[in-house]
Design a protein around this motif. Structure first.
Motif, PDB file in Angstrom:
ATOM      1  N   PRO A  99      40.789  36.063  85.998  1.00  0.00           N
ATOM      2  CA  PRO A  99      41.291  36.710  87.222  1.00  0.00           C
ATOM      3  C   PRO A  99      41.347  35.798  88.442  1.00  0.00           C
ATOM      4  O   PRO A  99      41.813  36.232  89.491  1.00  0.00           O
ATOM      5  N   GLN A 100      40.880  34.587  88.333  1.00  0.00           N
ATOM      6  CA  GLN A 100      40.782  33.742  89.533  1.00  0.00           C
ATOM      7  C   GLN A 100      42.134  33.171  89.958  1.00  0.00           C
ATOM      8  O   GLN A 100      43.006  32.897  89.136  1.00  0.00           O
ATOM      9  N   ASN A 101      42.258  32.975  91.265  1.00  0.00           N
ATOM     10  CA  ASN A 101      43.381  32.237  91.848  1.00  0.00           C
ATOM     11  C   ASN A 101      44.728  32.950  91.793  1.00  0.00           C
ATOM     12  O   ASN A 101      45.768  32.304  91.875  1.00  0.00           O
ATOM     13  N   VAL A 102      44.709  34.274  91.654  1.00  0.00           N
ATOM     14  CA  VAL A 102      45.973  35.007  91.817  1.00  0.00           C
ATOM     15  C   VAL A 102      46.490  34.790  93.234  1.00  0.00           C
ATOM     16  O   VAL A 102      47.677  34.551  93.454  1.00  0.00           O
ATOM     17  N   TYR A 103      45.568  34.851  94.193  1.00  0.00           N
ATOM     18  CA  TYR A 103      45.922  34.607  95.593  1.00  0.00           C
ATOM     19  C   TYR A 103      45.265  33.324  96.092  1.00  0.00           C
ATOM     20  O   TYR A 103      44.222  32.909  95.585  1.00  0.00           O
ATOM     21  N   CYS A 104      45.870  32.751  97.091  1.00  0.00           N
ATOM     22  CA  CYS A 104      45.234  31.665  97.838  1.00  0.00           C
ATOM     23  C   CYS A 104      44.445  32.301  98.974  1.00  0.00           C
ATOM     24  O   CYS A 104      45.032  32.814  99.924  1.00  0.00           O
ATOM     25  N   ASP A 105      43.127  32.315  98.829  1.00  0.00           N
ATOM     26  CA  ASP A 105      42.295  32.908  99.885  1.00  0.00           C
ATOM     27  C   ASP A 105      41.649  31.794 100.693  1.00  0.00           C
ATOM     28  O   ASP A 105      40.425  31.680 100.749  1.00  0.00           O
TER      29      ASP A 105
END
Lengths: 433, 324
Positions: free
Chosen positions: A394-400
């Motif tokens: 699930p990691q890095n779907v978005y750039c947070d």
């Protein structure tokens, strides 16, 4: 590059007649000469004038090639700008490209590859020599068969191998396969997606972004004879033409889009002719001749860096394997393979280098051994590296905030500074209230 | 006097971000000298020049692709869609190129794709749609649907500052119909946070965009008969504010989900599932959906009026739900 001429009656270098517009309508529009002529320079030392068509017989429907396939193999065209050292470098990249793909084929047969393998066999000159023409600040967006261009741009065979084996240490950490990776930070490489033509507007936008920061750069990408049928190809190239953006588009006409011959993709004789309709320069090169490819791409990149806009280059060659490893390409008429096998880009460049004594037989052996050694080390590393941790799915779907976004080329132009910020139009002018 | 319209809020938001950050620029069809079909970028080209207000050919895939390309060089493009109905023309660029870029290869895509959506203005099947759910189903995107001028301005600023692709749906019915006083100073509204637009104890109505105003109007009427509606404005559809949804359900125990988008596959189904996961034991009645019909948006006023959810629908369903 292509010239628009109203006087020249000379045929093109390849003996083709220049294109004509309809004389009567041109005359009606007040063009006194009554016709317009365009030439597309063709740098090839031979022309391939064959057609593939569907033929029905009692055995079913199959493809048949018509035309003369007996022409002698042309030499490599002497480059106007490459030094012997540079020719040797390109030759080495091409060897690495081919031998890496041979290693991938072996890894596949050993069951170590997840999914399929895509090859650029017969297209190494086009991938490697084109990417070789780029400067560090330029951009590259490869397609599936341009794994060689990724090597030239600074990725290693290990990266490509780990992509195919879906390893944790692959450039996409196992998130995507094959040549589907890039590097936005350092190498200026945009990862491809599987659908065709979508990189063209993206590379136009890269050139637009750089220009807004005060820099004209070259943004190189590719499309095939199959992929150029897509609408986004038109949209992207037209956008680049209208905005005069430094896009360099190589149409790799390798005669086959999966199992469909190029004669079933378009009706123009040469895809480079499309350049005329976009109002941009076009050129034709032998895609199996690294020197030709380099020279034309180099000129197109220089043109881009001068801010003079995009160039369309058609590189003619043949895809010497199936679409991917599962595809034996039995639909391809055998004489076509025989014709193009004689035009192998690596064997011809090797001969060219040996004949000019830019490379001795002994140096060649050493160079090949060096490539083999590099690939063996990369293969060993890739095979023994771990698969990804499923918890990372699930990691890095978005750039947070994991990436800092800042202009790569400098502070963008601020604008003219006029205007108050108040709307100037009344509400009456508004569409649908 | 309330002075700033929803449209003007968006306009100010983009303008202020362009003043603040030279890496922000706009591109789209007819946005320069003409100022855009709805005049959102009116006056921008004089101030920021044709380099930062780029008029494009009619080529939505090229607009989105070029916006992404420019973002790869470190810029923050704001791409205008003349109507969000046309976003299907760029579907592949948005869902396959932009949405997956960070996940696949670590390239952030700080691109805003904005434009007018929604009905009620008799725009017909191609100028009235609510295509937000196509994008809510795509991981990697953010989907924002403001319902007030304050939120429109604050959210467009957040969208521009966000490092991810944001699809920003501006409801064209609201463009010039709602006004409010906005703070003079710089402010943003966070993406992914819902807002309680009206507090109430009896039942919750979860909604967004133009339907927020239908819900608020119904709440006024229902209050007179003693039914207190809590109105929750989602503001962002992706990522959904799960906590705000669960909180209101726990508070009122009864919930209506209202949206202008068509029924099947609308966000109401997702919100209902989420309530099932987060607050099933708190429910004292069925989850009620009020939505548009499962048809294309019809053109003729009587047809469109029939198609769209109305205040009367909310009142009827609220009375019914209250009786549980």
């Amino acid at each position: 590059m292509a010239k628009k001429s109203s006087t020249s009656k000379k045929a093109g270098a390849n003996g083709r007649r220049p294109l004509k517009s309809a004389p009567k309508s041109a005359a009606r529009n007040g063009n006194l000469s009554g016709e317009r002529r365009y030439t597309i320079p063709d740098y090839r030392l031979e022309s391939f004038d064959c057609a593939v068509r569907q033929v029905a017989s009692d055995d079913g429907v199959r493809y048949e090639v018509t035309g003369d396939l007996s022409a002698p193999v042309p030499p490599i065209r002497e480059s106007k700008s490459l030094s012997p050292r540079q020719c040797l470098e390109i030759y080495r990249w091409m060897l690495l490209n081919r031998k890496m793909e041979q290693a991938l084929e072996n890894l596949y047969k050993q069951g170590k590859v997840v999914g399929g393998v895509y090859f650029g066999l017969g297209q190494e000159a086009c991938s490697c020599a084109s990417a070789y023409a780029l400067c560090p600040e330029d951009w590259l967006a490869p397609m599936i068969r341009n794994q060689g261009s990724l090597l030239v741009r600074g990725f290693s065979a290990r990266d490509v191998m780990m992509q195919y084996m879906a390893k944790a240490g692959s450039p996409t950490f196992g998130k995507d396969a094959s040549s589907h990776f890039g590097d936005q930070q350092k190498r200026n490489v945009c990862a491809p997606i599987s659908t065709l033509g979508d990189l063209i507007p993206v590379m136009a936008g890269v050139a637009l972004g750089a220009r807004l920061q005060g820099r004209n750069i070259a943004a190189l990408t590719y499309i095939g004879d199959g992929g150029q049928s897509t609408g986004v190809t038109y949209e992207g190239l037209n956008f680049a033409a209208v905005q005069k953006l430094g896009l360099v588009l190589i149409v790799e006409n390798n005669l086959w889009g999966y199992s469909t011959p190029s004669d079933m993709q378009f009706r123009v004789k040469d895809l480079a002719e499309r350049a005329i309709a976009y109002g941009i320069p076009g050129a034709i090169v032998d895609g199996t001749d690294a020197c030709q490819v380099y020279d034309v791409v180099h000129d197109a990149c220089e043109r881009a860096r001068r801010g003079e806009g995009p160039t369309l280059i058609e590189a003619k060659m043949m895809r010497m394997k199936g679409h991917a490893i599962h595809d034996a390409a039995e639909y391809v008429p055998k004489p076509l393979f025989e014709y193009w096998r004689k035009r192998d880009p690596i064997a011809r460049l090797e001969k060219f280098l040996l004949e000019r004594k830019w490379l001795t037989a002994k140096q060649n052996e050493e160079l090949i051994a060096g490539v083999d050694g590099e690939l063996e080390a990369d293969r060993e590393f890739a095979v023994n590296s771990p698969m990804p941790d499923p918890e990372k799915t699930p990691q890095n779907v978005y750039c947070d905030g994991c990436h800092e976004i800042k202009p790569k080329y400098g502070v963008p132009k601020a604008g003219s500074g006029k205007g108050s910020g108040k709307p100037k139009q009344g509400e009456a002018a508004v569409h649908l209230r | 006097m309330a002075s700033t319209s929803y449209l003007e809020g968006i306009r100010q938001g983009i303008w202020e971000e362009m003043e603040r950050d030279p890496s922000v620029f706009c591109l789209g069809e007819d946005i320069g000298i003409y100022g855009g079909a709805f005049k959102v970028t009116d006056g921008f080209i004089e101030r920021f020049g044709p380099e930062r207000v780029v008029d494009t050919p009619i080529a939505e895939s090229a607009i989105v692709g070029a916006a992404f390309g420019a973002s790869l060089t470190g810029l923050r493009p704001v791409a205008e869609f003349q109507f969000m109905d046309f976003i299907g023309c760029a579907f592949n660029q948005i869902t396959n190129m932009l949405a997956k870029a960070h996940y696949r290869w670590g390239a952030p895509a700080p691109v805003v794709i904005r434009g007018p959506s929604g009905g009620g203005v008799h725009g017909g099947p191609f100028h009235s749609q609510n295509p937000e759910m196509y994008f809510v189903h795509t991981p990697g995107l953010k989907v924002v649907c403001p319902g007030t001028a304050y939120d429109a301005k604050g959210l467009i600023k957040s969208a521009i500052r966000d490092n991810n692709p944001v699809i920003f749906f501006e409801h064209k019915f609201l463009y010039r119909r709602i006004k409010e006083d906005l703070p003079a100073e710089d402010y943003t509204v966070p993406i992914g946070k819902a807002r309680v637009a009206r507090q109430g104890r009896d039942l919750s109505i979860i909604t967004y965009a133009a339907m927020l105003h239908v819900a608020l109007e119904a709440a006024e009427i229902l209050a007179k008969e003693g039914i207190e509606l809590e109105v929750v404005d989602l503001r962002t559809l992706l990522p959904l504010d799960r906590e705000a949804i669960a909180t209101t359900v726990r508070h009122t125990n009864k919930v209506i989900i209202l949206h202008e988008d068509t029924r099947t596959g609308g966000i109401a189904g997702e919100v209902a599932a989420l309530i099932n996961e987060e607050a099933f034991d708190d429910l004292d009645g069925p989850i009620v959906r009020i939505t548009s019909r499962d048809t294309p948006v019809p053109f003729s006023p009587p047809l469109e009026d029939y198609f769209l959810p109305k205040v009367a629908d909310v009142i009827r369903e609220a009375r019914r739900l209250k009786s549980y």
